[in-house]
Scaffold this motif. Structure first.
Motif, short mmCIF file in Angstrom:
data_model
loop_
_atom_site.label_atom_id
_atom_site.label_comp_id
_atom_site.label_asym_id
_atom_site.label_seq_id
_atom_site.Cartn_x
_atom_site.Cartn_y
_atom_site.Cartn_z
N UNK A 20 -2.46 -9.19 -5.42
CA UNK A 20 -2.04 -10.52 -4.99
C UNK A 20 -0.65 -10.55 -4.36
N UNK A 21 0.09 -9.43 -4.43
CA UNK A 21 1.49 -9.45 -3.99
C UNK A 21 1.59 -9.74 -2.50
N UNK A 22 2.47 -10.66 -2.17
CA UNK A 22 2.73 -10.96 -0.76
C UNK A 22 3.69 -9.94 -0.16
N UNK A 23 4.60 -9.47 -0.99
CA UNK A 23 5.61 -8.53 -0.51
C UNK A 23 5.26 -7.12 -0.95
N UNK A 24 5.57 -6.17 -0.05
CA UNK A 24 5.59 -4.78 -0.50
C UNK A 24 6.92 -4.51 -1.22
N UNK A 25 6.91 -3.52 -2.08
CA UNK A 25 8.15 -2.99 -2.64
C UNK A 25 8.48 -1.73 -1.85
N UNK A 57 6.82 -1.54 15.62
CA UNK A 57 5.66 -2.09 14.90
C UNK A 57 5.92 -3.52 14.46
N UNK A 58 4.85 -4.21 14.08
CA UNK A 58 5.00 -5.51 13.43
C UNK A 58 5.71 -5.31 12.10
N UNK A 59 6.28 -6.39 11.60
CA UNK A 59 6.97 -6.30 10.32
C UNK A 59 6.34 -7.20 9.29
N UNK A 60 6.64 -6.94 8.04
CA UNK A 60 6.20 -7.78 6.93
C UNK A 60 7.29 -7.81 5.87
N UNK A 61 7.22 -8.80 4.97
CA UNK A 61 8.30 -8.98 3.99
C UNK A 61 8.29 -7.90 2.91
N UNK A 62 9.48 -7.39 2.60
CA UNK A 62 9.62 -6.33 1.59
C UNK A 62 10.71 -6.67 0.59
N UNK A 63 10.43 -6.35 -0.65
CA UNK A 63 11.48 -6.33 -1.67
C UNK A 63 12.07 -4.93 -1.62
N UNK A 97 9.30 5.39 -1.47
CA UNK A 97 8.00 4.87 -1.91
C UNK A 97 7.81 3.47 -1.34
N UNK A 98 6.59 3.20 -0.90
CA UNK A 98 6.19 1.85 -0.51
C UNK A 98 4.96 1.50 -1.35
#
Lengths: 390, 390
Positions: free
Chosen positions: B291-296, B326-332, B284-285
């Protein structure tokens, strides 16, 4: 064995199990062993059910998946909350009605949703768009409840943000569920593990009721409030009798949501923790230095063989030994593995008898929940926690 | 699969296993699976042995007790360090010579000492009076080495005070061992898990050498320096080639203890970590709030099914996916269990591809050590980590 019933009976919720103490006293164990009193589980079920009255109890199988517990609860008419396909298969294999099983993990493999749907399970948790898509595809038309993030209560172990969605997205997820052909029937939340006083629920219930009202306003015909777990077990701090506790929670629930909605409760710890003790052994007592104020006491069980809930010293178990008539002194408690992280209590040492030594038995109280299933397959070559049901 | 060899080969110690990547790419896995390249273990053994030269390698079995690893190391002439009776039985059953097995846990059950002694094992660790008494009683005349507490080095995971004795007691314990009829042959210590640079050993070795000198002055004819583990694996930060690393450590050891003493080294992580990858899946993503900056990002493996070393975010694994272009982004990053503690990386989020979604494969690099054996027996109904050896 010097069984210190008197220390516990005043505060413990239901009468402690003298069967457990008698069994442990009468037997030798060559490895750490969780002894479960299945009648104590039944007594606690009745005590909770009396207070929860109109609510359905969905036992949180993850707390302890011992077959005998599931079988007994099936016989008592309990429902079940499953975290995985494995738990669903377990419950079904022991006679649970699929209509009485909820798939409450908000993070499910698509193929496991399909399996559950084919097995007759019709109610699923969700807290995200992608999860709703998976459910709609693999369990078309199913009921879903939306798990909500709530602010921390005063629980001994408040939960992280791992599960649930924020208020800003809750109604949108219900809309999406409806648009996907699912039935968004209600909401769920978790007040926090080991919420010791029923009054601690009030603020959380207010938050959930506010979202409930928003959903009704948006046209959702909600019919289910899943109040989750949080029902406490006795670990030394006084707790209410489970019937009184549950009745007070239900009173607060009905005051906010009315008499109509179906209420689900998911006790795990609160149902089985007090039904088990672990018979363990002291392996070594030492001081690291002449200056040390605390002794180090090493047990044959640790973080990786059943006592995972000592992580961050979150759950503080109580101990009894054959030397409880002696004076006590502060001890750092550690497990047997060659792992420096396998220390149970160090920030807050534990008071244990001054004469404690290698080979002594030590009984860890109220270990029926979240112990055996956390046990590693064999870290450091130690076998998993043994379980005996009496 | 988009295998990003180029990202790793520069810094990784030995050539990454293309066999592992090829095997993972060519197969589907319906549950999280640790894939081990046994030839990669052999290559690492040779690389370490070349640097350790005159030292005996005692593989720390607890790092990964896979039968094929033990068998291969037996064939290569490795010695073994065992933490328990279970590990001793495993090594013996796979052909290890008991004279090549040390019982290195400072916390042993008396009956396990007797078992080891009867099986022909003659060298034991100790750090306390009561442990020496148990060894003297159950393995009379055995060799013992005294485990010392050393100050924290710059290791990624410095150890607690759980193991070892302070300087003030070390020589007294040797005296006591001698008085009990044991042979106090030397000392051991642990520089700290994942000590990335050989220079980090210098201060620790100085501390040990000071105690060594005290013991010689007190009349102990010491002949063994057990330098323990701490040999690093590649988790993203550059490390030296294992041969160079080991050679530098040995140079520092010989400079302090001379050419005469026998040296034991106990690599675990440093021997097997890079020989394994875990093939896992994204379940799951989601975002909890607008408002969350990070995805889980939720994986099908977590803290309780193999990734226990993410506790306190201590070990930071690296990940590869099919979307690494792909580009990346911050994840928890979180595990699949209904346990709020089962969050892998939150304080320091992980950069993952923006298009990552449920069903995607994710490969966790360099997971050959301290994964499969930590796995729970079935927490939340998830099976233990599967292991495939190629």
């Amino acid at each position: 064995m010097h069984v210190t019933h008197a220390d516990f009976s005043a505060a413990s919720a239901v009468v402690p199990s003298s069967r457990l103490d008698a069994f442990v006293a009468a037997n030798r164990f060559d490895k750490p062993t969780l002894v479960l009193d299945i009648d104590r589980v039944e007594a606690q079920y009745h005590a909770l059910a009396a207070g929860l009255s109109s609510a359905d109890i969905h036992y949180a199988v993850k707390a302890n998946p011992a077959r005998q517990i599931i079988e007994r609860l099936v016989a008592l008419g309990s429902h079940f909350d499953a975290a995985s396909r494995g738990e669903i298969e377990l419950c079904l294999s022991l006679g649970a009605d699929p209509a009485h099983i909820s798939f409450g993990n908000t993070v499910k493999r698509a193929s496991d949703i399909a399996f559950a749907h084919q097995a007759g399970i019709d109610i699923f948790a969700a807290d995200a768009e992608e999860e709703l898509e998976k459910i709609a595809e693999n369990a078309p038309g199913a009921q879903v409840y939306i798990r909500l993030i709530v602010d921390a209560s005063g629980a001994d172990w408040p939960l992280t943000r791992k599960f649930g969605t924020s208020r800003d997205k809750a109604v949108r997820l219900m809309n999406m569920a409806r648009d996907l052909g699912l039935a968004p029937v209600g909401v769920s939340f978790h007040v926090g593990s080991q919420t010791r006083k029923p009054e601690m629920w009030a603020d959380t219930l207010d938050q959930v009721a506010a979202i409930w009202a928003e959903a009704l306003d948006a046209g959702h015909d909600l019919s289910l409030v899943n109040i989750g777990g949080g029902f406490p077990a006795f670990y030394g701090d006084e707790i209410a009798h489970p019937t009184d506790y549950a009745a007070k929670v239900m009173e607060m629930v009905r005051a906010r949501f009315g008499d109509t909605p179906r209420v689900m409760a998911e006790p795990g710890r609160g149902l089985v923790a007090e039904a088990g003790v672990i018979a363990a052994e002291v392996l070594l007592v030492s001081r690291k230095s002449d200056d040390d104020l605390c002794r180090w006491v090493f047990l044959d069980i640790g973080k990786f063989s059943g006592l995972a809930e000592t992580i961050d010293e979150a759950i503080r178990y109580q101990f009894t030994t054959d030397r409880d008539h002696e004076d006590t002194g502060p001890c750092i408690l550690a497990g047997p593995s060659c792992d420096s992280a396998d220390v149970l209590y160090e920030k807050r040492p534990v008071a244990l008898p001054v004469g404690l030594k290698s080979g002594d038995r030590i009984v860890i109280r109220n270990c029926g929940a979240y112990t055996s299933s956390y046990s590693s397959v064999g870290f450091n070559g130690f076998p998993p926690l043994d379980v005996i049901v009496i």
